[in-house]
Design an enzyme around this catalytic site. Structure first.
Site, PDB file in Angstrom:
ATOM      1  N   CYS A 266       0.828  -1.215   0.000  1.00 18.29           N
ATOM      2  CA  CYS A 266       0.000   0.000   0.000  1.00 18.29           C
ATOM      3  C   CYS A 266       0.860   1.262   0.000  1.00 18.29           C
ATOM      4  O   CYS A 266       0.486   2.291   0.574  1.00 18.29           O
ATOM      5  CB  CYS A 266      -0.969   0.012   1.187  1.00 18.29           C
ATOM      6  SG  CYS A 266      -2.308  -1.179   1.045  1.00 18.29           S
ATOM      7  N   ALA A 267       2.011   1.159  -0.632  1.00 24.27           N
ATOM      8  CA  ALA A 267       2.903   2.312  -0.811  1.00 24.27           C
ATOM      9  C   ALA A 267       3.558   2.139  -2.186  1.00 24.27           C
ATOM     10  O   ALA A 267       4.781   2.132  -2.311  1.00 24.27           O
ATOM     11  CB  ALA A 267       3.941   2.375   0.297  1.00 24.27           C
TER      12      ALA A 267
END
Length: 527
Positions: free
Chosen positions: A449-450
């Site tokens: 999620c980055a």
């Protein structure tokens, strides 16, 4: 000031509750279930019976308030006199066994703390002690409603103390860090510009819909981060209100960011700053006043309190002036019909303004319990032990051929217990699957999620996960995605040692099982 002044009660303290030591057993054919921890449930029931005699009335100094304080304040004398914390801290699941595809079972090694940390045994016991007394908050005159109200507001004060909040700061209970930052995004004043580094978690990258956003490129040193922010703030046009959003510790590399220096730069140029402390607060002390940040956001499920609560804490003015995050009961002070036939609401100006609906009092209490447990254990001891584990993992991975640990600020940059790495010739999905299926170790693989940060660190722009198999990348080729190992206050030494041994064996000898891709995940072939 309490969100509900008529229900104020004094802050409470508690020493870390007794619980069995974490198992240090390695791979085994079987393992017994965890022995039950010493529970406060029986004592709480006795407190409740004594606190609620017939005819008593609940109020700020009432038996209900006394009972709420007792639930969070009755510490056994021997615990209070303990010379120091026993590390690792006891967590739920420490004796859970999982099957191995190669036969037998292993005590599960939870090394995915950066996603969700296991609940502290202390938190679970506190929640169990309170659960029989659960009642509606702020809406009832009954004993349990009053006690639950006291407990919620005491939890708010415990979180404020944990974060070192300033007088006048508000502590709003939310669902998560993502929810907290979306709430703040809804509270931005007109014309506010947001500045955020591309290195942030999506929870900090994406909430600012409708605002002007400047995305700053990944800096390669802390000093470069401060300099880039200063240039962007000076050059903004028009020179109006601005908000900087920055992480305290990367969810990919674990590296600590220069929060205090970034806050000083923001304030020097007329901007405010919100700290995403989701990865920092479980590992490192966070002091809002000392760091001079305007807001801080974090999640309970990463702070050993996975009961669906998060926190946004900080300055009251933007929150007080914004429209309620959700409209409904609890946020409104009064609602009346208008002459034109509609309705008009007057909204609270306290935390209640953004806490519409029935509050998650159990989640809030769990967060407060975790905050108390970490403070009482002492961050000096927790940080020192975690630093030893980080060094052990880094040194162990450095001995494995083809392993590359991802870093933004350099190999010597200080970090919390979060490390991501790639292995030449392996996809992250395949390595993570083999660690789980063959060794009983839970890690995370992918882009975490980055996505912009991981792609920058990998030096590419992969948009699809790699198929699993051994090997997926050719010799010398870069693998898609990475593997993340993360740990914290509840991690036994054996889990780290088993992880390092497993990586060495897999890289040297290959997986002992065949794997396939199913629904986008790498899974073992059926035997």
């Amino acid at each position: 000031m309490s969100a509900y002044p008529n229900t104020a009660c004094a802050p409470a303290t508690w020493a870390v509750s007794a619980a069995p030591a974490a198992s240090s057993g390695a791979l085994s054919a079987s393992s017994g279930a965890a022995a039950p921890a010493a529970s406060a449930v029986g004592a709480a029931r006795a407190v409740g019976r004594a606190a609620f005699p017939a005819g008593s009335v609940a109020g700020a100094d009432s038996p209900a308030a006394a009972a709420a304080r007792a639930l969070v304040g009755a510490a056994p004398a021997e615990a209070a006199q303990a010379p120091g914390p026993v590390l690792p801290l006891p967590v739920l699941g420490r004796d859970v066994t999982v099957p191995l595809v190669t036969g037998g079972e292993a005590v599960y090694a939870a090394l995915d703390y950066a996603a969700s940390a296991p609940a502290l045994q202390r938190v679970w016991d506190d929640v169990a002690a309170y659960a029989p007394y659960y009642g509606s908050v702020h809406r009832g005159a009954g004993y349990l409603s009053r006690l639950s109200t006291e407990l919620l507001e005491d939890s708010r004060r415990a979180v404020a103390e944990f974060l070192g909040c300033r007088p006048g700061d508000q502590v709003v209970f939310t669902r998560s860090t993502t929810d907290s930052l979306n709430l703040l995004a809804r509270a931005l004043p007109a014309g506010c510009e947001v500045f955020v580094f591309e290195t942030e978690h999506h929870a900090a990258l994406l909430p600012w819909r409708g605002a002007r956003v400047t995305y700053l490129e990944a800096p390669r040193t802390p000093a470069a981060a401060v300099a880039a922010l200063e240039r962007a703030l000076v050059d903004r046009e028009p020179y109006g209100p601005a908000l900087v959003c920055v992480t305290g510790a990367s969810n990919v590399t674990g590296e600590l960011w220069p929060v205090r220096e970034l806050a000083a730069a923001a304030h020097a140029h007329g901007a405010r700053i919100v700290l995403d402390a989701a990865q920092l607060a479980p590992h490192h002390p966070v002091d809002v006043a000392e760091l001079d940040v305007d807001w801080v956001a974090f999640s309970g499920h990463k702070l050993y309190a996975p009961f669906g609560a998060g926190v946004l804490a900080g300055r009251a003015d933007w929150l007080r002036e914004a429209e309620p995050y959700l409209a409904g009961g609890g946020a409104s002070r009064s609602v009346a019909r208008r002459a034109d036939g509609g309705v008009e609401a007057l909204w609270h100006t306290t935390e209640a303004r953004h806490e519409a609906g029935s509050p998650n009092v159990i989640g809030a209490y769990a967060v407060a319990s975790a905050c108390r447990a970490l403070r009482e254990a002492g961050f000096d001891a927790l940080v020192a032990r975690e630093r030893e584990l980080v060094d052990r993992v880094r040194e162990g991975l450095a001995r494995v051929p083809g392993v590359r640990v991802l870093s933004l600020f350099g190999d010597d940059a200080p970090r919390v217990g979060v490390l991501s790495f790639t292995v030449e010739g392996w996809s992250g999905a395949h390595l993570a699957a083999a660690l789980s299926a063959e060794y009983g170790i839970g890690v995370r693989d992918g882009l975490f999620c980055a996505h912009p940060l991981v792609r920058a660190l990998l030096g590419g722009s992969e948009r699809e996960p790699a198929e699993c198999g051994a090997p997926q990348a050719g010799s010398g080729e870069r693998a898609a995605g990475a593997v993340r190992v993360s740990f914290g206050a509840g991690t036994p030494d054996e889990h780290v040692d088993r992880f390092l041994r497993a990586v060495r064996e897999l890289v040297a000898d290959g997986a002992r099982w065949s794997y396939r891709t199913e629904d986008g995940r790498c899974v073992p072939e059926r035997g």
